[in-house]
Design a protein around this motif. Structure first.
Motif, PDB file in Angstrom:
ATOM      1  N   ARG A   1      -9.595 -14.400 -16.340  1.00 48.28           N
ATOM      2  CA  ARG A   1      -8.357 -15.033 -16.489  1.00 48.28           C
ATOM      3  C   ARG A   1      -7.397 -14.377 -15.741  1.00 48.28           C
ATOM      4  O   ARG A   1      -6.208 -14.734 -14.806  1.00 48.28           O
ATOM      5  N   PHE A   2      -7.169 -12.856 -15.911  1.00 48.68           N
ATOM      6  CA  PHE A   2      -6.273 -12.257 -15.112  1.00 48.68           C
ATOM      7  C   PHE A   2      -6.288 -12.241 -13.906  1.00 48.68           C
ATOM      8  O   PHE A   2      -5.325 -12.468 -12.732  1.00 48.68           O
ATOM      9  N   VAL A   3      -7.555 -12.051 -13.037  1.00 48.63           N
ATOM     10  CA  VAL A   3      -7.784 -12.318 -11.650  1.00 48.63           C
ATOM     11  C   VAL A   3      -7.196 -13.476 -11.059  1.00 48.63           C
ATOM     12  O   VAL A   3      -6.551 -13.633 -10.144  1.00 48.63           O
ATOM     13  N   ALA A   4      -7.588 -14.510 -12.048  1.00 43.03           N
ATOM     14  CA  ALA A   4      -7.250 -15.830 -11.560  1.00 43.03           C
ATOM     15  C   ALA A   4      -5.825 -16.043 -11.537  1.00 43.03           C
ATOM     16  O   ALA A   4      -5.371 -16.917 -10.471  1.00 43.03           O
TER      17      ALA A   4
ATOM     18  N   GLY B   1      -5.944   0.114 -16.344  1.00 47.48           N
ATOM     19  CA  GLY B   1      -6.750   1.432 -16.276  1.00 47.48           C
ATOM     20  C   GLY B   1      -8.150   1.173 -15.737  1.00 47.48           C
ATOM     21  O   GLY B   1      -9.045   2.106 -15.612  1.00 47.48           O
ATOM     22  N   GLN B   2      -8.644  -0.151 -15.542  1.00 52.16           N
ATOM     23  CA  GLN B   2      -9.834  -0.471 -15.135  1.00 52.16           C
ATOM     24  C   GLN B   2     -10.125  -1.616 -14.060  1.00 52.16           C
ATOM     25  O   GLN B   2      -9.056  -2.117 -13.975  1.00 52.16           O
ATOM     26  N   ILE B   3     -11.233  -1.785 -13.665  1.00 51.85           N
ATOM     27  CA  ILE B   3     -11.577  -2.697 -12.588  1.00 51.85           C
ATOM     28  C   ILE B   3     -11.940  -3.880 -13.113  1.00 51.85           C
ATOM     29  O   ILE B   3     -12.547  -4.089 -14.178  1.00 51.85           O
ATOM     30  N   GLU B   4     -10.962  -4.941 -12.783  1.00 51.51           N
ATOM     31  CA  GLU B   4     -11.385  -6.346 -13.275  1.00 51.51           C
ATOM     32  C   GLU B   4     -12.399  -7.235 -12.164  1.00 51.51           C
ATOM     33  O   GLU B   4     -13.257  -7.964 -12.985  1.00 51.51           O
ATOM     34  N   GLN B   5     -12.313  -6.974 -10.863  1.00 50.05           N
ATOM     35  CA  GLN B   5     -13.340  -7.628 -10.174  1.00 50.05           C
ATOM     36  C   GLN B   5     -13.101  -6.812  -8.881  1.00 50.05           C
ATOM     37  O   GLN B   5     -12.083  -6.590  -8.278  1.00 50.05           O
TER      38      GLN B   5
ATOM     39  N   GLN C   1     -11.396 -16.110 -25.639  1.00 46.63           N
ATOM     40  CA  GLN C   1     -11.585 -14.703 -26.361  1.00 46.63           C
ATOM     41  C   GLN C   1     -11.737 -13.681 -25.515  1.00 46.63           C
ATOM     42  O   GLN C   1     -11.040 -12.500 -25.341  1.00 46.63           O
ATOM     43  N   THR C   2     -12.711 -13.669 -24.594  1.00 46.43           N
ATOM     44  CA  THR C   2     -13.121 -12.777 -23.684  1.00 46.43           C
ATOM     45  C   THR C   2     -12.305 -12.644 -22.502  1.00 46.43           C
ATOM     46  O   THR C   2     -12.060 -11.560 -21.691  1.00 46.43           O
ATOM     47  N   THR C   3     -11.840 -13.875 -22.092  1.00 47.88           N
ATOM     48  CA  THR C   3     -11.176 -14.320 -20.937  1.00 47.88           C
ATOM     49  C   THR C   3     -12.109 -14.189 -19.520  1.00 47.88           C
ATOM     50  O   THR C   3     -11.374 -14.499 -18.425  1.00 47.88           O
ATOM     51  N   LYS C   4     -13.221 -13.941 -19.818  1.00 48.10           N
ATOM     52  CA  LYS C   4     -14.392 -14.120 -18.837  1.00 48.10           C
ATOM     53  C   LYS C   4     -14.720 -15.258 -18.176  1.00 48.10           C
ATOM     54  O   LYS C   4     -14.633 -16.314 -19.168  1.00 48.10           O
ATOM     55  N   ARG C   5     -14.963 -15.683 -17.002  1.00 50.15           N
ATOM     56  CA  ARG C   5     -15.464 -16.844 -16.284  1.00 50.15           C
ATOM     57  C   ARG C   5     -16.705 -17.114 -17.094  1.00 50.15           C
ATOM     58  O   ARG C   5     -17.562 -16.703 -17.530  1.00 50.15           O
TER      59      ARG C   5
ATOM     60  N   ALA D   1     -13.819 -24.279 -27.707  1.00 49.37           N
ATOM     61  CA  ALA D   1     -12.466 -24.150 -26.880  1.00 49.37           C
ATOM     62  C   ALA D   1     -12.786 -23.331 -25.702  1.00 49.37           C
ATOM     63  O   ALA D   1     -13.442 -22.455 -25.664  1.00 49.37           O
ATOM     64  N   ILE D   2     -12.185 -23.800 -24.554  1.00 49.23           N
ATOM     65  CA  ILE D   2     -12.282 -23.347 -23.194  1.00 49.23           C
ATOM     66  C   ILE D   2     -10.851 -23.160 -22.699  1.00 49.23           C
ATOM     67  O   ILE D   2      -9.983 -23.807 -23.218  1.00 49.23           O
ATOM     68  N   GLU D   3     -10.746 -22.449 -21.432  1.00 45.08           N
ATOM     69  CA  GLU D   3      -9.571 -22.501 -20.858  1.00 45.08           C
ATOM     70  C   GLU D   3      -9.970 -23.076 -19.473  1.00 45.08           C
ATOM     71  O   GLU D   3     -11.084 -22.672 -18.792  1.00 45.08           O
ATOM     72  N   VAL D   4      -9.415 -23.805 -18.799  1.00 47.92           N
ATOM     73  CA  VAL D   4      -9.580 -24.730 -17.723  1.00 47.92           C
ATOM     74  C   VAL D   4      -8.618 -24.298 -16.528  1.00 47.92           C
ATOM     75  O   VAL D   4      -7.235 -24.458 -16.636  1.00 47.92           O
ATOM     76  N   GLY D   5      -9.068 -23.764 -15.406  1.00 52.57           N
ATOM     77  CA  GLY D   5      -7.989 -23.341 -14.380  1.00 52.57           C
ATOM     78  C   GLY D   5      -8.348 -23.988 -13.164  1.00 52.57           C
ATOM     79  O   GLY D   5      -9.225 -24.496 -12.675  1.00 52.57           O
TER      80      GLY D   5
END
Length: 359
Positions: free
Chosen positions: A229-232, A211-215, A351-355, A274-278
């Motif tokens: 992360r969702f957009v990725a 229901g909201q804009i990711e990017q 946590q936030t899933t943001k870049r 901790a991070i997530e690597v794309g």
């Protein structure tokens, strides 16, 4: 023609179900804006609110300089193309296209001129005397677009118009819609769940979730620099690989004990965080280069796609896909060393899933 502005637009259904959560968006006059996202993300609801087919629960919608919150759909100067064509089966193609103009008391000669011109643009002149049942799916979709064109609206609205077509025809119709919009220069808002369709059609790409804009950005901006992360993982086919990792220091991260360099990394990230690597499947190269960052991959199976192959396996215990030109890597390979370009590494907050790129 006119631009469209959404200011904190909301839609709440009975039971306090918030389908659209305060969306703000500016769509420039003459641009082609695509709303893309999974089923239930609110994109079709947002389009229907712009059209006036759904009442809004809060916020403001403007078409040009006019606030249209309380304006009836017929008076908004928009034209909508649906996925089910919505043609009158008992009318000829000509009458389907002329119907809206007749209701508006448009002079007969003007109706004739507009219908003939739209039919010429869409290459459906030979079908004007036929009924919709005598047309193919692609021809029916052209008629639906022709009915919208003759209106000469300020804004075109497309609600997944290609969903009912086969894959080959969808590609053909995508090209035709893009060419048509460029030729007419009419502001267009297009809803789809197909990210390939979204990337190829849009000037402005709006990725929605929950229901909201990711990017919001150009297709290349959204693809090369996803902000969440969702957009990725949603934009791109195959989707971006996401691996668990930790910060080693400025410009360096660790994945399963293997250290790789990163160009786009926010300053101040504490070592050990901790991070997530794309990594996109097409952005890694098989074969380690001297001095380059690398990761080890165990290959489970290979997916043959003709010009390309997808190698499926695991890196640091996580699912991973590598895309390569057919023949570049032997299909029977079971272990790969992957060279990593530091400029192609994307970092996200778990946590936030943001870049976590440079600000």
């Amino acid at each position: 023609m006119a631009g469209v502005t959404l200011d904190t637009v909301r839609k709440i259904y009975a039971g306090n179900v918030e389908a659209v959560k305060g969306v703000s968006l500016g769509i420039e006059d003459g641009s082609f804006c695509v709303l893309v996202g999974p089923s239930g993300c609110g994109k079709s609801t947002l389009l229907r609110m712009i059209a006036g087919l759904e009442t809004i629960s809060g916020g403001e919608i403007r078409i040009g300089d006019r606030v249209v919150n309380q304006v009836e759909p017929a008076d908004r100067d928009i034209a909508m193309v649906f996925q089910n064509y919505a043609l009158y089966p008992h009318m000829s193609v000509y009458d389907n296209m002329a119907y809206g103009l007749r209701n508006r008391k448009t002079p007969k000669d003007e109706i004739e001129r507009r219908v003939r011109e739209a039919a010429r643009i869409l290459a459906i002149e030979p079908f004007l005397d036929r009924k919709p049942r005598a047309l193919s799916g692609g021809q029916r979709q052209r008629v639906a677009m022709g009915r919208a064109i003759v209106r000469k609206p300020q804004v075109f609205l497309f609600d997944e118009p290609l969903s009912n077509l086969d894959a080959k025809l969808r590609v053909q119709m995508r090209v035709e819609i893009k060419r048509l919009q460029k030729a007419l220069g009419v502001t267009s808002i297009y809803v789809t769940h197909d990210q390939v369709e979204a990337m190829t059609l849009s000037d402005k790409l709006v990725v929605m979730s929950g229901g909201q804009i990711e990017q919001v950005g150009s297709p290349s901006e959204v693809y090369r620099r996803p902000e969440t992360r969702f957009v990725a993982t949603f934009i791109g086919s195959p989707p971006m690989n996401i691996l668990p990792g930790t910060v080693e220091g400025p410009g360096r991260v660790s994945v399963g004990g293997q250290v790789i360099a990163v160009t786009d990394m926010r300053e101040g990230l504490a070592p050990g965080s901790a991070i997530e690597v794309g990594l996109r499947p097409e952005d890694v190269q098989a074969g380690g280069a001297p001095g380059a960052s690398s990761l080890a991959m165990d290959v489970d199976f290979v997916e043959e796609l003709g010009a390309t192959q997808l190698f499926h396996g695991k890196v640091a215990g996580a699912e991973f896909v590598v895309q390569a030109s057919t023949g570049q890597i032997a299909a029977e390979t079971r272990k790969l060393t992957l060279s990593i370009d530091p400029g192609n590494v994307h970092l996200f907050d778990p946590q936030t899933t943001k870049r976590l790129g440079r600000v």
